[in-house]
Structure formats: C-alpha cells, structure tokens
Design a protein around this motif. Structure first.
Motif, PDB file in Angstrom:
ATOM      1  N   ASP A  53      13.601   2.342 -12.709  1.00 52.36           N
ATOM      2  CA  ASP A  53      14.514   1.890 -11.546  1.00 52.36           C
ATOM      3  C   ASP A  53      13.951   1.567 -10.226  1.00 52.36           C
ATOM      4  OD1 ASP A  53      16.640   2.727 -13.362  1.00 52.36           O
ATOM      5  OD2 ASP A  53      16.770   4.625 -12.276  1.00 52.36           O
ATOM      6  N   THR A  54      12.797   1.785  -9.845  1.00 50.50           N
ATOM      7  CA  THR A  54      12.372   1.573  -8.685  1.00 50.50           C
ATOM      8  C   THR A  54      10.934   0.814  -8.795  1.00 50.50           C
ATOM      9  OG1 THR A  54      11.093   3.754  -8.483  1.00 50.50           O
ATOM     10  CG2 THR A  54      13.149   3.636  -7.503  1.00 50.50           C
ATOM     11  N   GLY A  55      10.347   0.752  -9.924  1.00 49.69           N
ATOM     12  CA  GLY A  55       8.982   0.086 -10.237  1.00 49.69           C
ATOM     13  C   GLY A  55       7.715   0.993  -9.850  1.00 49.69           C
ATOM     14  N   ALA A  56       8.126   2.149  -9.056  1.00 50.74           N
ATOM     15  CA  ALA A  56       7.005   2.967  -8.838  1.00 50.74           C
ATOM     16  C   ALA A  56       6.105   3.358  -9.754  1.00 50.74           C
ATOM     17  CB  ALA A  56       7.732   4.086  -7.958  1.00 50.74           C
ATOM     18  N   VAL A  57       4.903   3.532  -9.658  1.00 49.57           N
ATOM     19  CA  VAL A  57       3.944   3.848 -10.698  1.00 49.57           C
ATOM     20  C   VAL A  57       3.058   4.929 -10.123  1.00 49.57           C
ATOM     21  CG1 VAL A  57       2.021   3.203 -12.179  1.00 49.57           C
ATOM     22  CG2 VAL A  57       3.652   1.594 -11.620  1.00 49.57           C
ATOM     23  N   SER A  58       2.953   6.232 -11.007  1.00 46.64           N
ATOM     24  CA  SER A  58       2.514   7.480 -10.570  1.00 46.64           C
ATOM     25  C   SER A  58       1.502   7.798 -11.549  1.00 46.64           C
ATOM     26  CB  SER A  58       3.574   8.606 -10.407  1.00 46.64           C
ATOM     27  OG  SER A  58       4.535   8.305  -9.571  1.00 46.64           O
ATOM     28  N   TYR A  59       0.394   8.392 -11.015  1.00 48.15           N
ATOM     29  CA  TYR A  59      -0.720   8.741 -12.294  1.00 48.15           C
ATOM     30  C   TYR A  59      -0.382  10.564 -12.317  1.00 48.15           C
ATOM     31  CZ  TYR A  59      -4.925  10.624 -14.089  1.00 48.15           C
ATOM     32  OH  TYR A  59      -5.955  11.203 -14.930  1.00 48.15           O
ATOM     33  N   CYS A  60      -0.238  10.785 -13.380  1.00 54.06           N
ATOM     34  CA  CYS A  60       0.263  12.070 -13.753  1.00 54.06           C
ATOM     35  C   CYS A  60      -0.881  12.678 -14.613  1.00 54.06           C
ATOM     36  CB  CYS A  60       1.325  12.296 -14.568  1.00 54.06           C
ATOM     37  SG  CYS A  60       2.876  11.593 -13.509  1.00 54.06           S
ATOM     38  N   SER A  61      -1.055  14.080 -14.208  1.00 47.71           N
ATOM     39  CA  SER A  61      -2.013  14.943 -15.138  1.00 47.71           C
ATOM     40  C   SER A  61      -1.619  16.275 -15.074  1.00 47.71           C
ATOM     41  CB  SER A  61      -3.474  14.709 -14.416  1.00 47.71           C
ATOM     42  OG  SER A  61      -3.567  15.319 -13.353  1.00 47.71           O
ATOM     43  N   VAL A  62      -2.244  17.249 -16.021  1.00 53.92           N
ATOM     44  CA  VAL A  62      -1.860  18.571 -15.904  1.00 53.92           C
ATOM     45  C   VAL A  62      -2.812  19.134 -15.554  1.00 53.92           C
ATOM     46  CG1 VAL A  62      -0.934  20.338 -17.651  1.00 53.92           C
ATOM     47  CG2 VAL A  62      -0.336  18.129 -18.107  1.00 53.92           C
ATOM     48  N   LYS A  63      -2.548  20.252 -14.799  1.00 54.21           N
ATOM     49  CA  LYS A  63      -3.671  21.036 -13.996  1.00 54.21           C
ATOM     50  C   LYS A  63      -2.989  22.619 -14.142  1.00 54.21           C
ATOM     51  CE  LYS A  63      -5.837  17.736 -11.141  1.00 54.21           C
ATOM     52  NZ  LYS A  63      -6.330  17.294 -10.115  1.00 54.21           N
ATOM     53  N   ASP A  64      -3.810  23.454 -14.567  1.00 60.24           N
ATOM     54  CA  ASP A  64      -3.417  24.977 -14.959  1.00 60.24           C
ATOM     55  C   ASP A  64      -1.983  24.834 -15.587  1.00 60.24           C
ATOM     56  OD1 ASP A  64      -5.777  25.544 -13.904  1.00 60.24           O
ATOM     57  OD2 ASP A  64      -5.033  25.431 -11.708  1.00 60.24           O
ATOM     58  N   ASP A  74      -0.584   1.410  -4.202  1.00 62.74           N
ATOM     59  CA  ASP A  74       0.059   0.371  -3.835  1.00 62.74           C
ATOM     60  C   ASP A  74       1.346   1.060  -3.301  1.00 62.74           C
ATOM     61  OD1 ASP A  74      -1.668  -1.431  -4.471  1.00 62.74           O
ATOM     62  OD2 ASP A  74      -0.651  -1.920  -6.230  1.00 62.74           O
ATOM     63  N   GLU A  75       1.976   2.062  -3.660  1.00 64.78           N
ATOM     64  CA  GLU A  75       3.257   2.462  -3.340  1.00 64.78           C
ATOM     65  C   GLU A  75       2.951   3.233  -2.098  1.00 64.78           C
ATOM     66  OE1 GLU A  75       2.203   2.464  -6.509  1.00 64.78           O
ATOM     67  OE2 GLU A  75       3.884   1.367  -7.509  1.00 64.78           O
ATOM     68  N   ARG A  76       1.843   4.100  -2.006  1.00 57.07           N
ATOM     69  CA  ARG A  76       1.639   5.006  -0.856  1.00 57.07           C
ATOM     70  C   ARG A  76       1.361   4.170   0.513  1.00 57.07           C
ATOM     71  NH1 ARG A  76       0.947   9.939   0.026  1.00 57.07           N
ATOM     72  NH2 ARG A  76      -0.394  10.677   1.791  1.00 57.07           N
ATOM     73  N   ALA A  77       0.633   2.797   0.206  1.00 58.85           N
ATOM     74  CA  ALA A  77       0.501   1.914   1.353  1.00 58.85           C
ATOM     75  C   ALA A  77       1.984   1.262   2.028  1.00 58.85           C
ATOM     76  CB  ALA A  77      -0.237   0.838   1.097  1.00 58.85           C
ATOM     77  N   ALA A  78       2.928   1.112   0.730  1.00 61.06           N
ATOM     78  CA  ALA A  78       4.304   0.459   1.093  1.00 61.06           C
ATOM     79  C   ALA A  78       4.919   1.643   1.884  1.00 61.06           C
ATOM     80  CB  ALA A  78       4.959   0.099  -0.057  1.00 61.06           C
ATOM     81  N   LEU A  79       4.844   2.988   1.580  1.00 61.17           N
ATOM     82  CA  LEU A  79       5.589   3.850   2.500  1.00 61.17           C
ATOM     83  C   LEU A  79       4.892   4.068   3.615  1.00 61.17           C
ATOM     84  CD1 LEU A  79       6.154   6.504  -0.687  1.00 61.17           C
ATOM     85  CD2 LEU A  79       7.675   5.238   0.370  1.00 61.17           C
ATOM     86  N   GLU A  80       3.733   4.387   3.952  1.00 61.46           N
ATOM     87  CA  GLU A  80       3.176   4.436   4.909  1.00 61.46           C
ATOM     88  C   GLU A  80       3.567   3.223   5.960  1.00 61.46           C
ATOM     89  OE1 GLU A  80      -1.011   5.239   4.315  1.00 61.46           O
ATOM     90  OE2 GLU A  80      -0.720   7.096   3.713  1.00 61.46           O
ATOM     91  N   ALA A  81       3.490   1.939   5.649  1.00 60.99           N
ATOM     92  CA  ALA A  81       4.086   0.763   6.191  1.00 60.99           C
ATOM     93  C   ALA A  81       5.277   0.947   6.779  1.00 60.99           C
ATOM     94  CB  ALA A  81       3.927  -0.403   5.499  1.00 60.99           C
ATOM     95  N   GLU A  82       6.266   1.438   5.913  1.00 61.03           N
ATOM     96  CA  GLU A  82       7.583   1.576   6.062  1.00 61.03           C
ATOM     97  C   GLU A  82       7.769   2.615   7.156  1.00 61.03           C
ATOM     98  OE1 GLU A  82      11.825   1.155   6.041  1.00 61.03           O
ATOM     99  OE2 GLU A  82      10.125  -0.030   5.701  1.00 61.03           O
ATOM    100  N   ILE A  83       6.994   3.685   7.187  1.00 62.19           N
ATOM    101  CA  ILE A  83       7.156   4.779   8.120  1.00 62.19           C
ATOM    102  C   ILE A  83       6.718   4.349   9.430  1.00 62.19           C
ATOM    103  CG2 ILE A  83       5.773   7.051   8.790  1.00 62.19           C
ATOM    104  CD1 ILE A  83       6.072   7.790   5.622  1.00 62.19           C
TER     105      ILE A  83
END
Length: 141
Positions: A53-64, A74-83
């Motif tokens: 829906d949004t095109g956002a890509v996340s890296y997921c892993s399983v810990k414990d 890229d998404e983090r930079a875009a969010l920080e720019a919008e903030i």
C-alpha cells in the motif's frame, strides 16, 4: 499474477523456515501478515517486508522469539525530513500567531449587544401586550 507471486513467496518462506527450524540456533518460523498488503522476501538473517500500500520496506528478523522490523534507510530519511519540515512549519505558524495584533473576537461588541438587548426587550413587551389583550376578563397577567 500477484497471487502467484505471493504464493511463490509464501512457499519460499515456508521452505526456508522449515529448513531452518531443524537447526537449534535458527529462530522459530515467522507467521506472515494476513492479506495481500505485505510481501515477504528472504534476506540474510531475516526477511524483507514490502508494504504494497505504501511502498515502505522493512528488514525483519526474529530475536528471542519476537519478530522485530526496522524501516529501511530511505524510509527513515524521508520520515525525518517530513518531521523537520513540520517542525519548521509549526515554528513559522507560532511566530505568525504571536506577531498578530490580537485575536479576533467572536463575541459581539457593545453596540451589537445593546441592539440585541433592545430587540429582545421590544419582543417581550409585544408578547406581553398580546397576552393581556387575549386574556379573559378578570384574569391577570
């Protein structure tokens, strides 16, 4: 076409997790979110989750035993720019509001209040006169 791709990704993920669950050091299998909103792709030590829906890509892993997903750079930079943009806009609006000569009042001025009071007084006097005229003889109002 999307269903085939989603089905292929699901089979790939299932095969990866089944093969990995045989080893003790591998994390437990991850259950993919329901629906067609996300697409999962295996990656080193986890998987990539694409929000269709949004095109956002996340890296997921399983810990414990807990699935942890982090936004891509890229998404983090875009969010920080919008903030940063919203903070600047907020500061600009606050400055404009404090520089304004005064708040516009929604209350009526003294002249408007007196006119309304005069109208109300005339209305009530007329109503009382009509009641007196229509009242039966000997009745009081």
């Amino acid at each position: 076409m999307q269903q085939r791709l989603g089905l292929a990704v699901s089979f790939d993920l299932a095969a990866m997790f089944l093969a990995g669950s045989a080893r003790a050091e591998e994390p437990p299998p991850v259950v993919a979110p329901e629906g067609d909103r996300f697409s999962l792709t295996p990656a080193d030590g986890g998987f990539l989750r694409l929000n269709k829906d949004t095109g956002a890509v996340s890296y997921c892993s399983v810990k414990d035993g807990v699935s942890v997903c982090r936004l891509g750079a890229d998404e983090r930079a875009a969010l920080e720019a919008e903030i940063a943009r919203l903070r600047a806009e907020n500061a600009q609006l606050k400055a404009a509001a404090s520089a304004a000569p005064g708040r516009p009042s929604t209350l009526p001025g003294e002249e408007e209040f007196e006119r309304a009071l005069s109208f109300t007084e005339r209305f009530l006097r007329r109503i009382m006169r009509l009641f007196r005229e229509e009242a039966p003889a000997g009745g009081g109002l």
